[in-house]
Design a protein around this motif. Structure first.
Motif, PDB file in Angstrom:
ATOM      1  N   THR A 198      51.382  38.042   6.961  1.00 54.62           N
ATOM      2  CA  THR A 198      50.697  36.688   6.645  1.00 54.62           C
ATOM      3  C   THR A 198      50.481  36.425   5.147  1.00 54.62           C
ATOM      4  N   LEU A 199      50.479  37.451   3.985  1.00 57.52           N
ATOM      5  CA  LEU A 199      50.471  37.036   2.975  1.00 57.52           C
ATOM      6  C   LEU A 199      51.987  36.703   2.415  1.00 57.52           C
ATOM      7  N   THR A 232      38.193  46.207   8.978  1.00 57.34           N
ATOM      8  CA  THR A 232      38.021  45.127   7.967  1.00 57.34           C
ATOM      9  C   THR A 232      38.355  45.786   6.500  1.00 57.34           C
ATOM     10  N   THR A 233      37.779  47.160   6.215  1.00 56.14           N
ATOM     11  CA  THR A 233      38.186  47.579   4.910  1.00 56.14           C
ATOM     12  C   THR A 233      39.847  48.119   5.008  1.00 56.14           C
ATOM     13  N   THR A 234      40.347  48.296   5.921  1.00 55.94           N
ATOM     14  CA  THR A 234      41.841  48.656   6.133  1.00 55.94           C
ATOM     15  C   THR A 234      42.559  47.412   5.646  1.00 55.94           C
ATOM     16  N   SER A 235      42.058  46.310   6.277  1.00 57.12           N
ATOM     17  CA  SER A 235      42.897  45.147   5.801  1.00 57.12           C
ATOM     18  C   SER A 235      42.628  44.460   4.386  1.00 57.12           C
ATOM     19  N   MET A 236      41.556  44.891   3.788  1.00 60.01           N
ATOM     20  CA  MET A 236      41.348  44.635   2.409  1.00 60.01           C
ATOM     21  C   MET A 236      41.938  45.627   1.534  1.00 60.01           C
ATOM     22  N   ALA A 237      42.125  46.911   1.841  1.00 59.82           N
ATOM     23  CA  ALA A 237      42.988  47.892   1.258  1.00 59.82           C
ATOM     24  C   ALA A 237      44.358  47.717   1.327  1.00 59.82           C
ATOM     25  N   ALA A 238      44.932  46.984   2.502  1.00 66.69           N
ATOM     26  CA  ALA A 238      46.247  46.645   2.403  1.00 66.69           C
ATOM     27  C   ALA A 238      46.611  45.267   1.643  1.00 66.69           C
ATOM     28  N   ALA A 239      45.740  44.380   1.469  1.00 63.52           N
ATOM     29  CA  ALA A 239      45.709  43.431   0.769  1.00 63.52           C
ATOM     30  C   ALA A 239      45.740  43.647  -0.572  1.00 63.52           C
ATOM     31  N   SER A 240      44.822  44.517  -1.192  1.00 61.19           N
ATOM     32  CA  SER A 240      44.906  44.886  -2.458  1.00 61.19           C
ATOM     33  C   SER A 240      46.036  45.637  -3.047  1.00 61.19           C
ATOM     34  N   GLY A 287      34.532  59.736  10.616  1.00 57.00           N
ATOM     35  CA  GLY A 287      35.146  60.999  10.916  1.00 57.00           C
ATOM     36  C   GLY A 287      36.470  61.062  10.957  1.00 57.00           C
ATOM     37  N   PHE A 288      37.010  62.274  10.345  1.00 53.27           N
ATOM     38  CA  PHE A 288      38.613  62.303  10.427  1.00 53.27           C
ATOM     39  C   PHE A 288      39.325  62.332  11.927  1.00 53.27           C
ATOM     40  N   GLN A 289      38.623  62.855  13.004  1.00 56.45           N
ATOM     41  CA  GLN A 289      39.252  63.034  13.968  1.00 56.45           C
ATOM     42  C   GLN A 289      39.291  61.549  14.660  1.00 56.45           C
ATOM     43  N   GLU A 290      38.022  60.708  14.394  1.00 61.38           N
ATOM     44  CA  GLU A 290      38.270  59.260  14.980  1.00 61.38           C
ATOM     45  C   GLU A 290      39.202  58.458  14.484  1.00 61.38           C
ATOM     46  N   VAL A 291      39.359  58.726  13.101  1.00 62.00           N
ATOM     47  CA  VAL A 291      40.287  57.783  12.764  1.00 62.00           C
ATOM     48  C   VAL A 291      41.874  58.206  12.795  1.00 62.00           C
ATOM     49  N   GLN A 292      42.040  59.464  13.083  1.00 65.32           N
ATOM     50  CA  GLN A 292      43.448  59.886  13.684  1.00 65.32           C
ATOM     51  C   GLN A 292      43.629  59.318  14.952  1.00 65.32           C
ATOM     52  N   LYS A 293      42.626  58.858  15.822  1.00 62.40           N
ATOM     53  CA  LYS A 293      42.672  58.270  17.136  1.00 62.40           C
ATOM     54  C   LYS A 293      43.212  56.488  16.871  1.00 62.40           C
ATOM     55  N   ASP A 294      42.682  56.031  15.975  1.00 65.59           N
ATOM     56  CA  ASP A 294      42.977  54.695  15.480  1.00 65.59           C
ATOM     57  C   ASP A 294      44.054  54.317  14.312  1.00 65.59           C
ATOM     58  N   VAL A 295      44.866  55.410  14.125  1.00 62.99           N
ATOM     59  CA  VAL A 295      45.851  55.252  13.332  1.00 62.99           C
ATOM     60  C   VAL A 295      46.863  54.127  13.655  1.00 62.99           C
ATOM     61  N   GLY A 296      47.087  53.897  15.030  1.00 64.08           N
ATOM     62  CA  GLY A 296      48.079  52.793  15.428  1.00 64.08           C
ATOM     63  C   GLY A 296      47.577  51.348  15.185  1.00 64.08           C
ATOM     64  N   ILE A 297      45.964  51.440  15.441  1.00 61.58           N
ATOM     65  CA  ILE A 297      45.450  49.962  15.176  1.00 61.58           C
ATOM     66  C   ILE A 297      45.394  49.550  13.705  1.00 61.58           C
ATOM     67  N   GLN A 298      45.198  50.705  12.871  1.00 62.69           N
ATOM     68  CA  GLN A 298      45.334  50.458  11.195  1.00 62.69           C
ATOM     69  C   GLN A 298      46.658  50.065  10.943  1.00 62.69           C
ATOM     70  N   LEU A 299      47.718  50.629  11.253  1.00 61.97           N
ATOM     71  CA  LEU A 299      49.109  50.443  11.036  1.00 61.97           C
ATOM     72  C   LEU A 299      49.358  48.860  11.394  1.00 61.97           C
ATOM     73  N   LEU A 300      48.825  48.518  12.475  1.00 60.79           N
ATOM     74  CA  LEU A 300      48.689  47.066  13.221  1.00 60.79           C
ATOM     75  C   LEU A 300      48.330  46.208  11.991  1.00 60.79           C
ATOM     76  N   ILE A 301      47.151  46.575  11.896  1.00 60.79           N
ATOM     77  CA  ILE A 301      46.691  45.529  10.899  1.00 60.79           C
ATOM     78  C   ILE A 301      47.045  45.683   9.411  1.00 60.79           C
ATOM     79  N   VAL A 302      47.552  46.565   8.924  1.00 59.06           N
ATOM     80  CA  VAL A 302      48.354  46.532   7.604  1.00 59.06           C
ATOM     81  C   VAL A 302      49.620  45.634   7.595  1.00 59.06           C
TER      82      VAL A 302
END
Length: 373
Positions: free
Chosen positions: A237-238, A170-178, A216-231
């Protein structure tokens, strides 16, 4: 007698000389035994104390390591998310109220014109949904997740790990939109200042950083692909929404124009006044724009007195500027041009003669002319 005593006295020294060495040996053996037992006790105490020291060091090491775990640092991070999410929820609730009621925004910096221009622009809605309303929902979700994760409860009925991932997404999508809106502000609204927009950008990025710290930084590294997809999904969409909602009537000559009121010079006939009253009584509306020449000609047909009786809706009351869209009432009417009449639920585009309007609205011209005579 003397001989007997001399003979009998000789064994005692002999026996004494035999007994003394045996006692000394036993005493020395006892002393040696005591020394050995004391040494053993000392060795046991040393071994026990060394074990206690080792256990204490292990416990101290475990106590030092525990504060670095994500669970302990996550408490303060999620409390930050809850606090910042609550502030964002209040801000977007206020902006949603302004958007839905077409009210003017209180702008703490400047004259308020910039705030109104941006909040009423075509960039203030995504596929027809007011952007502040979307932000209000997002901030509300973040605040709830932050409170529940901070209290170690099951966020939104899911596990703690899933709750953290939902918060990060959720915060990733908000930061991308901002970030996207910050680009829009710098390119489409140059020279204008919107404190609400900048405050939302600051809150969104702060929430994104807090959620990453909590996970945590290690967990964030594991989900980088999902974050890029959300961005990519948010930006796509915008882009699609704003490419479809940009006004088509804004040519180069009309790119920048302040609102003005044109004077109606013609006199109204009795027929025009009666027709205007009839159109008003049945709820007919005329949609137009202050810069539209055909709209002005339509009003001239009615004349000065009759035009005041019409239910006229100005679609650009804030002027025509780059990025400014029609008000909600005109957007909901799905206008194709100006002027547009809505009579008895029928949408009629273009300038109409008074006789046409009378026929379309069921106005009896003969009866009205007879009464006028």
């Amino acid at each position: 007698m003397a001989s007997i005593i001399g003979v009998s006295s000789s064994p005692f020294p002999t026996q004494t000389s035999h007994l003394l060495p045996s006692r000394s040996n036993s005493i020395s053996s006892l002393v040696q035994l005591k020394r050995d037992s004391v040494r053993r006790l000392l060795l046991l105490r040393v071994n026990c104390s060394s074990r206690q020291v080792g256990d204490a060091e292990t416990e101290s090491e475990s106590k030092v390591v525990l504060p670095d775990t994500p669970a302990d640092t996550g408490i303060s991070a999620y409390n930050w998310c809850a606090a910042l999410g609550g502030i964002g929820f209040l801000e977007t609730s206020y902006l949603t109220f302004l958007k839905l009621t077409n009210s003017a925004a209180f702008c703490p910096v400047g004259d308020g014109a910039s705030c109104g221009d941006i909040l009423n622009s075509s960039y203030s809605a995504v596929f027809g949904v007011p952007l502040p309303l979307i932000g209000m929902v997002a901030y509300g979700v973040v605040a709830i997740l932050g409170i529940q994760l901070g209290q170690k409860s099951r966020p939104l009925g899911t596990g703690e790990a899933n709750g953290r991932l939902v918060l990060l997404g959720t915060t990733t999508s908000m930061a991308a939109a901002s970030a996207y809106f910050l680009y829009i502000l710098s390119t489409k609204f140059t020279g204008e200042f919107c404190p609400y927009c900048l405050a939302s950008v600051l809150l969104s990025f702060s929430l994104f950083i807090s959620s990453m710290k909590g996970l945590g930084f290690q967990e964030v590294q594991k989900d980088v692909g999902i974050q890029l997809l959300i961005v990519l999904l948010v930006v796509s969409t915008l882009n699609n929404s704003y490419s479809d909602s940009q006004p088509t009537n804004t040519g180069s000559a009309l790119a920048e124009m302040e609102y003005f009121t044109a004077e109606i010079t013609s006199e109204s006939t009795p027929f025009a006044i009666s027709l205007a009253k009839h159109l008003h009584s049945i709820g007919a509306k005329m949609y137009g724009a202050f810069w539209c020449s055909h709209c002005q000609e339509q009003k001239q047909m009615f004349g000065r007195e009759a035009a005041k009786l019409l239910d006229y809706v100005e679609c650009f009351p804030y002027g025509l500027k780059r990025g400014i869209s029609m008000i909600n009432a005109c957007q909901e009417a799905k206008l194709e041009g100006f002027p547009t009449w809505v009579i008895n639920g029928e949408v009629l585009s273009g300038e109409k003669k008074l006789s046409e309007l009378a026929a379309l609205s069921g106005f009896d011209m003969k009866e009205e002319l007879t009464e006028a005579k």
